[in-house]
Design a protein around this motif. Structure first.
Motif, short mmCIF file in Angstrom:
data_model
loop_
_atom_site.label_atom_id
_atom_site.label_comp_id
_atom_site.label_asym_id
_atom_site.label_seq_id
_atom_site.Cartn_x
_atom_site.Cartn_y
_atom_site.Cartn_z
N MET A 1 -24.44 57.07 -117.53
CA MET A 1 -24.07 55.68 -117.28
C MET A 1 -23.00 55.59 -116.18
O MET A 1 -23.14 54.81 -115.25
N ARG A 2 -21.88 56.41 -116.29
CA ARG A 2 -20.83 56.39 -115.27
C ARG A 2 -21.36 56.90 -113.94
O ARG A 2 -21.00 56.39 -112.89
N LEU A 3 -22.21 57.93 -114.00
CA LEU A 3 -22.76 58.49 -112.78
C LEU A 3 -23.67 57.46 -112.08
O LEU A 3 -23.66 57.34 -110.85
N GLY A 4 -24.39 56.68 -112.88
CA GLY A 4 -25.24 55.63 -112.31
C GLY A 4 -24.43 54.56 -111.60
O GLY A 4 -24.82 54.06 -110.54
N LYS A 5 -23.27 54.18 -112.20
CA LYS A 5 -22.41 53.18 -111.56
C LYS A 5 -21.84 53.71 -110.25
O LYS A 5 -21.80 53.01 -109.25
N LYS A 6 -21.38 54.97 -110.27
CA LYS A 6 -20.82 55.55 -109.06
C LYS A 6 -21.88 55.70 -107.98
O LYS A 6 -21.63 55.46 -106.80
N ALA A 7 -23.08 56.10 -108.38
CA ALA A 7 -24.16 56.31 -107.41
C ALA A 7 -24.59 55.02 -106.76
O ALA A 7 -25.03 55.00 -105.60
N SER A 8 -24.44 53.91 -107.47
CA SER A 8 -24.84 52.61 -106.89
C SER A 8 -23.92 52.17 -105.76
O SER A 8 -24.25 51.28 -105.00
N GLN A 9 -22.74 52.79 -105.64
CA GLN A 9 -21.81 52.44 -104.56
C GLN A 9 -22.14 53.15 -103.25
O GLN A 9 -21.55 52.84 -102.23
N TYR A 10 -23.05 54.13 -103.29
CA TYR A 10 -23.38 54.93 -102.11
C TYR A 10 -24.82 54.67 -101.69
O TYR A 10 -25.67 54.31 -102.49
N THR A 11 -25.07 54.90 -100.39
CA THR A 11 -26.43 54.75 -99.86
C THR A 11 -26.63 55.75 -98.72
O THR A 11 -25.67 56.15 -98.05
N LEU A 12 -27.87 56.15 -98.49
CA LEU A 12 -28.23 57.04 -97.38
C LEU A 12 -28.88 56.22 -96.28
O LEU A 12 -29.81 55.45 -96.53
N VAL A 13 -28.38 56.37 -95.05
CA VAL A 13 -28.97 55.71 -93.89
C VAL A 13 -29.18 56.78 -92.83
O VAL A 13 -28.20 57.37 -92.34
N ASN A 14 -30.45 57.06 -92.48
CA ASN A 14 -30.78 58.10 -91.49
C ASN A 14 -30.15 59.44 -91.83
O ASN A 14 -29.50 60.08 -90.99
N GLU A 15 -30.26 59.84 -93.09
CA GLU A 15 -29.75 61.12 -93.58
C GLU A 15 -28.22 61.22 -93.54
O GLU A 15 -27.66 62.32 -93.57
N VAL A 16 -27.50 60.10 -93.43
CA VAL A 16 -26.03 60.08 -93.45
C VAL A 16 -25.59 59.27 -94.65
O VAL A 16 -26.09 58.16 -94.89
N LEU A 17 -24.61 59.80 -95.40
CA LEU A 17 -24.14 59.14 -96.63
C LEU A 17 -23.08 58.09 -96.29
O LEU A 17 -22.14 58.36 -95.53
N TYR A 18 -23.26 56.88 -96.84
CA TYR A 18 -22.32 55.78 -96.65
C TYR A 18 -21.88 55.24 -98.00
O TYR A 18 -22.62 55.32 -98.97
N LYS A 19 -20.68 54.69 -98.05
CA LYS A 19 -20.18 54.04 -99.27
C LYS A 19 -20.11 52.55 -99.02
O LYS A 19 -19.64 52.11 -97.97
N ARG A 20 -20.58 51.77 -100.00
CA ARG A 20 -20.49 50.32 -99.88
C ARG A 20 -19.05 49.90 -100.15
O ARG A 20 -18.38 50.44 -101.00
N SER A 21 -18.60 48.86 -99.46
CA SER A 21 -17.23 48.35 -99.62
C SER A 21 -17.28 46.84 -99.82
O SER A 21 -18.20 46.18 -99.37
N PHE A 22 -16.27 46.31 -100.49
CA PHE A 22 -16.23 44.86 -100.73
C PHE A 22 -15.89 44.09 -99.47
O PHE A 22 -16.54 43.12 -99.11
N SER A 23 -14.83 44.52 -98.78
CA SER A 23 -14.36 43.74 -97.64
C SER A 23 -14.73 44.34 -96.29
O SER A 23 -14.65 43.67 -95.28
#
Length: 194
Positions: free
Chosen positions: A1-23
């Motif tokens: 459950m915690r891992l799923g929440k943390k994983a939802s904050q990240y995304t892969l774009v063209n094989e590069v890892l990005y973190k989503r941010s609020f602002s």
């Protein structure tokens, strides 16, 4: 459950890892080598100003980069910087034990002093009487044109007693304005220790 929440904050774009941010837009995640390079560029690069750890981490974050231990790594980076350590502000005052408060509550004890002479002001004012509360360091002041014990009594009555109540003690130096018998009678009539 915690891992799923943390994983939802990240995304892969063209094989590069990005973190989503609020602002901010997507923040690019850096590996340790890239993080070290980003710190070096911001801290001591072309526009670097050898800033503190917290400011350094915020600047790198605003540039669009992120990694989980960013603030801890910034603190360690600044501590390793030789220039920052060499030119850091040193405290030259010796350590001192904490002193207890003299006054038990606000406006219980006042300190009085006379300042001047100054250049003549409006109304021929040349001096200043100042009262400072020992507890809160509150200041009451009034300009004076002449230094008499009556003027000091008027100041104590109108600026201290009428505004803040009768205090337990008033501390003053041994100036002649504070040593008149009429002034001592004035204090004793209100039960104030001088």
């Amino acid at each position: 459950m915690r891992l799923g929440k943390k994983a939802s904050q990240y995304t892969l774009v063209n094989e590069v890892l990005y973190k989503r941010s609020f602002s901010l837009p997507l923040l690019r995640c850096l590996n340790p080598y890239e993080a070290e390079y980003a710190f070096r560029e911001v801290h001591e690069g072309v526009c670097g100003s050898h800033i503190s750890a917290r400011t350094l981490a915020h600047k790198v974050l605003k540039q669009g980069y992120y990694w989980p231990n960013m603030y801890k790594d910034a603190t360690q980076f600044v501590q390793r910087c030789k220039k920052c350590q060499f030119f850091a502000h040193l405290i030259y005052q010796p350590t001192e034990e904490l002193t207890t408060l003299i006054a038990p509550w606000p406006f219980a004890q006042w300190g009085l002093d006379l300042l001047g002479p100054y250049m003549k002001g409006v109304g021929s004012v040349t001096h200043l009487i100042v009262g400072v509360d020992y507890f809160m360091k509150w200041v009451e002041a009034r300009p004076l044109s002449s230094l008499t014990s009556k003027k000091v009594e008027d100041f104590v009555f109108s600026s201290i007693i009428c505004r803040y109540g009768i205090s337990n003690q008033i501390v003053a130096d041994n100036g002649t304005q504070f040593n008149y018998s009429s002034f001592r009678d004035f204090y004793s009539s209100y039960g104030i220790k001088l």
